[in-house]
Write an enzyme that holds these catalytic residues in place. Structure first.
Site, PDB file in Angstrom:
ATOM      1  CB  SER A 128      57.171  40.282  10.975  1.00  0.00           C
ATOM      2  OG  SER A 128      57.095  39.093  11.418  1.00  0.00           O
ATOM      3  CD  GLU A 181      59.445  30.894  12.683  1.00  0.00           C
ATOM      4  OE1 GLU A 181      58.601  31.035  11.929  1.00  0.00           O
ATOM      5  OE2 GLU A 181      59.882  31.849  13.117  1.00  0.00           O
TER       6      GLU A 181
HETATM    7  C1  LIG Z   1      65.027  39.617  16.585  1.00  0.00           C
HETATM    8  C2  LIG Z   1      63.885  39.241  15.987  1.00  0.00           C
HETATM    9  C3  LIG Z   1      63.932  38.494  14.762  1.00  0.00           C
HETATM   10  C4  LIG Z   1      62.887  38.323  14.089  1.00  0.00           C
HETATM   11  N1  LIG Z   1      63.004  37.733  12.532  1.00  0.00           N
HETATM   12  C5  LIG Z   1      61.844  37.622  11.765  1.00  0.00           C
HETATM   13  C6  LIG Z   1      61.981  37.208  10.571  1.00  0.00           C
HETATM   14  O1  LIG Z   1      63.190  37.029  10.106  1.00  0.00           O
HETATM   15  N2  LIG Z   1      61.051  37.310   9.647  1.00  0.00           N
HETATM   16  C7  LIG Z   1      59.706  37.591  10.202  1.00  0.00           C
HETATM   17  O2  LIG Z   1      58.894  37.556   9.285  1.00  0.00           O
HETATM   18  N3  LIG Z   1      59.708  37.918  11.372  1.00  0.00           N
HETATM   19  C8  LIG Z   1      60.774  38.242  12.219  1.00  0.00           C
HETATM   20  N4  LIG Z   1      60.355  38.663  13.517  1.00  0.00           N
HETATM   21  C9  LIG Z   1      59.012  39.188  13.831  1.00  0.00           C
HETATM   22  C10 LIG Z   1      58.272  38.251  14.854  1.00  0.00           C
HETATM   23  O3  LIG Z   1      57.811  36.992  14.459  1.00  0.00           O
HETATM   24  C11 LIG Z   1      57.448  39.315  15.514  1.00  0.00           C
HETATM   25  O4  LIG Z   1      58.153  40.073  16.362  1.00  0.00           O
HETATM   26  C12 LIG Z   1      56.310  38.450  16.482  1.00  0.00           C
HETATM   27  O5  LIG Z   1      55.597  37.773  15.724  1.00  0.00           O
HETATM   28  C13 LIG Z   1      55.643  39.552  17.410  1.00  0.00           C
HETATM   29  O6  LIG Z   1      55.028  40.615  16.530  1.00  0.00           O
HETATM   30  P1  LIG Z   1      55.215  42.032  16.763  1.00  0.00           P
HETATM   31  O7  LIG Z   1      56.646  42.082  17.051  1.00  0.00           O
HETATM   32  O8  LIG Z   1      54.531  42.648  15.914  1.00  0.00           O
HETATM   33  O9  LIG Z   1      54.274  42.170  18.255  1.00  0.00           O
HETATM   34  P2  LIG Z   1      53.079  42.412  18.569  1.00  0.00           P
HETATM   35  O10 LIG Z   1      52.183  41.456  17.655  1.00  0.00           O
HETATM   36  O11 LIG Z   1      52.489  43.807  18.188  1.00  0.00           O
HETATM   37  O12 LIG Z   1      52.769  42.041  20.110  1.00  0.00           O
HETATM   38  C14 LIG Z   1      53.217  42.936  20.993  1.00  0.00           C
HETATM   39  C15 LIG Z   1      53.246  42.516  22.360  1.00  0.00           C
HETATM   40  O13 LIG Z   1      51.728  42.150  22.613  1.00  0.00           O
HETATM   41  C16 LIG Z   1      51.565  40.614  22.849  1.00  0.00           C
HETATM   42  N5  LIG Z   1      50.274  40.042  22.152  1.00  0.00           N
HETATM   43  C17 LIG Z   1      49.851  40.278  20.932  1.00  0.00           C
HETATM   44  N6  LIG Z   1      48.963  39.897  20.689  1.00  0.00           N
HETATM   45  C18 LIG Z   1      48.350  39.153  21.800  1.00  0.00           C
HETATM   46  C19 LIG Z   1      47.341  38.339  22.329  1.00  0.00           C
HETATM   47  N7  LIG Z   1      46.428  38.032  21.296  1.00  0.00           N
HETATM   48  N8  LIG Z   1      47.048  37.943  23.523  1.00  0.00           N
HETATM   49  C20 LIG Z   1      47.969  38.360  24.475  1.00  0.00           C
HETATM   50  N9  LIG Z   1      49.260  39.033  24.000  1.00  0.00           N
HETATM   51  C21 LIG Z   1      49.439  39.424  22.899  1.00  0.00           C
HETATM   52  C22 LIG Z   1      52.663  40.184  22.340  1.00  0.00           C
HETATM   53  O14 LIG Z   1      52.935  38.862  23.025  1.00  0.00           O
HETATM   54  C23 LIG Z   1      53.840  41.070  22.522  1.00  0.00           C
HETATM   55  O15 LIG Z   1      54.294  40.980  23.969  1.00  0.00           O
HETATM   56  C24 LIG Z   1      61.506  38.765  14.576  1.00  0.00           C
HETATM   57  C25 LIG Z   1      61.334  39.375  15.539  1.00  0.00           C
HETATM   58  C26 LIG Z   1      62.569  39.649  16.292  1.00  0.00           C
HETATM   59  C27 LIG Z   1      62.260  40.281  17.894  1.00  0.00           C
END
Ligand SMILES: Cc1cc2nc3c(=O)[nH]c(=O)nc-3n(C[C@H](O)[C@H](O)[C@H](O)COP(=O)(O)OP(=O)(O)OC[C@H]3O[C@@H](n4cnc5c(N)ncnc54)[C@H](O)[C@@H]3O)c2cc1C
Length: 399
Positions: A129, A244
């Site tokens: 991410s 995963e």
């Molecule tokens: C505690 C924690 C640990 C993590 N650990 C890791 C890690 O070790 N390595 C790593 O690489 N990543 C990690 N992540 C990242 C995680 O994979 C991302 O947070 C996740 O993929 C969501 O991306 P974002 O946070 O950018 O949210 P966004 O993608 O910006 O989404 C924001 C909101 O919009 C919604 N949304 C987005 N697109 C759509 C769509 N097309 N349709 C409907 N709803 C949508 C989402 O569901 C969410 O509610 C971690 C996240 C957390 C919170």
């Protein structure tokens, strides 16, 4: 489809239970049961104990040091570990990277990295991410430019779980900025001790340091640390994500959590009666338990189908959504059952409370767990994204 355990399965369960009784250290089990952190030392200790037993890598092929268990045995092992409050095995090396190396890595990479994952010498973290690339992962911008026999990496990863303990990170990087989004991505293995890497903490809602930002400034990575082919990283990245989501339902965690809520609700007194007898609370608890039983049966059905060679498809999205909803509901019930004792994960917030009653065991961490587990419906592919996948399949692409 037979959902009953065979005689061999029951014997296996007894063997796992005996091992956990004998080898799971009490302090680690207590820390998990009471929702306290383990730190690197605690994780490392349990990792070594399982490795010594040969039970660290249930999903690996035996030729690389796997246990040769079938899907039902893996499920039983998970369930027993949760029942005994064993620490969760950190998945990044063992269950995420290893299958990618086993399928797409070079012989040299397999020979070098797999034994070090087992021994614990390498602690891996996941660099997928970025601030602008979560659900829409393919829009990632961290760049890797070839310079002789190195790639030079610049950019930023975020939410990197336990990156503060890791000495290696697997990263998705953009190697061709002109190609279509998914086509210009490569999969790199990066030593965290390389100059130019900076790990910055992110503090979560519960006050813990669990995730990080990882910054790369002119980080030189030898080309032999590229997995597979340049610009084909998206294929490997997707393959990793299917791993995963293994055990995504978290049945064992929810079963252990539900038992903890019941213990708490028996101790807490509400209007002169144990809280567990309160009709509103009991109804909500019963509903969570029924949902959990239904999900556990669905999970077994999917495991049973997998044991007969069917790969789980959209079912893993269903399990992710339902499993995390149930875990979050259990966290909420625990927080409500603990009442005022759940308020302070900062203990000073209880100052001024003249109560002479000792707080129920474990109640001081239920709020922290409630806040921490908001993450469950976000990571591993957010629940909204999983619902999109389910809709696409069940509505035949009309979503
Ligand atoms: C505690 C924690 C640990 C993590 N650990 C890791 C890690 O070790 N390595 C790593 O690489 N990543 C990690 N992540 C990242 C995680 O994979 C991302 O947070 C996740 O993929 C969501 O991306 P974002 O946070 O950018 O949210 P966004 O993608 O910006 O989404 C924001 C909101 O919009 C919604 N949304 C987005 N697109 C759509 C769509 N097309 N349709 C409907 N709803 C949508 C989402 O569901 C969410 O509610 C971690 C996240 C957390 C919170």
């Amino acid at each position: 489809m037979d959902l009953n355990y065979s005689t061999e399965d029951l014997a296996f369960r007894a063997e796992v239970r005996a091992f956990l009784d004998a080898k799971l250290p009490q302090d680690l089990s207590d820390a998990v049961r009471l929702g306290r952190g383990l730190g690197k030392e605690g994780h490392d200790r349990w990792h070594s104990i399982l490795n010594e037993q040969g039970w660290l890598a249930p999903t690996w092929p035996e030729e690389y040091g796997g246990c040769g268990w079938n899907a039902v045995q893996r499920h039983i092992f998970e369930e027993e570990c949760c029942r005994a409050h064993a620490p969760r095995i950190v998945p990044f090396g063992l269950t995420m990277l290893a299958p990618v190396l086993q399928k797409f890595g070079s012989d040299e990479q397999r020979a070098h990295f797999l034994p070090k994952i087992l021994s614990g010498e390498h602690w891996w973290c996941q660099g997928y991410s970025e601030p602008g690339a979560g659900s829409d992962l393919a829009s990632l911008r961290t760049r890797a430019v070839r310079d002789g026999d190195h790639y030079v990496v610049n950019g930023q990863k975020t939410w990197t779980t336990l990156g503060q303990y890791a000495n290696w990170i697997f990263c998705l990087v953009r190697t061709d900025p002109d190609a279509k989004q998914q086509e210009g991505i490569s999969f790199l293995l990066i030593d965290m001790d390389t100059p130019g890497i900076e790990v910055r903490p992110i503090i979560l809602l519960d006050g813990t340091h669990e995730v990080n930002e990882v910054w790369f400034t002119d980080v030189r990575v030898p080309v032999e640390n590229l997995v597979g082919e340049e610009n084909k990283g998206w294929t490997y990245a997707k393959y990793l994500l299917t791993h995963e989501r293994t055990n995504i339902a978290g049945v064992g965690f929810s079963q252990a959590g539900l038992e903890a809520v019941k213990r708490l609700a028996r101790q807490q007194i509400h209007r002169g009666r144990p809280l567990i007898e309160n009709p509103h609370f009991a109804a909500r608890l019963a509903r969570a338990e029924i949902d959990l039983m239904a999900m556990a049966t669905t999970n077994l059905r999917i495991i049973s189908a997998a044991a007969q060679g069917q790969a789980p498809g959209v079912e893993s999205s269903m399990l992710k959504v339902k499993g995390t909803e149930i875990r979050q509901e259990i966290n909420d019930l625990a927080r409500r059952a603990a009442g005022a004792y759940a308020l302070p994960f900062a203990s000073e917030a209880l100052a001024g409370d003249n109560s002479t009653l000792a707080p129920p065991e474990g109640s001081d961490t239920v709020a922290a767990q409630y806040f921490n587990n908001r993450k469950l419906s976000i990571f591993g592919g957010s629940n909204e994204i999983q619902k999109n996948i389910i809709a696409k399949v069940s509505l035949g692409g009309r979503s």
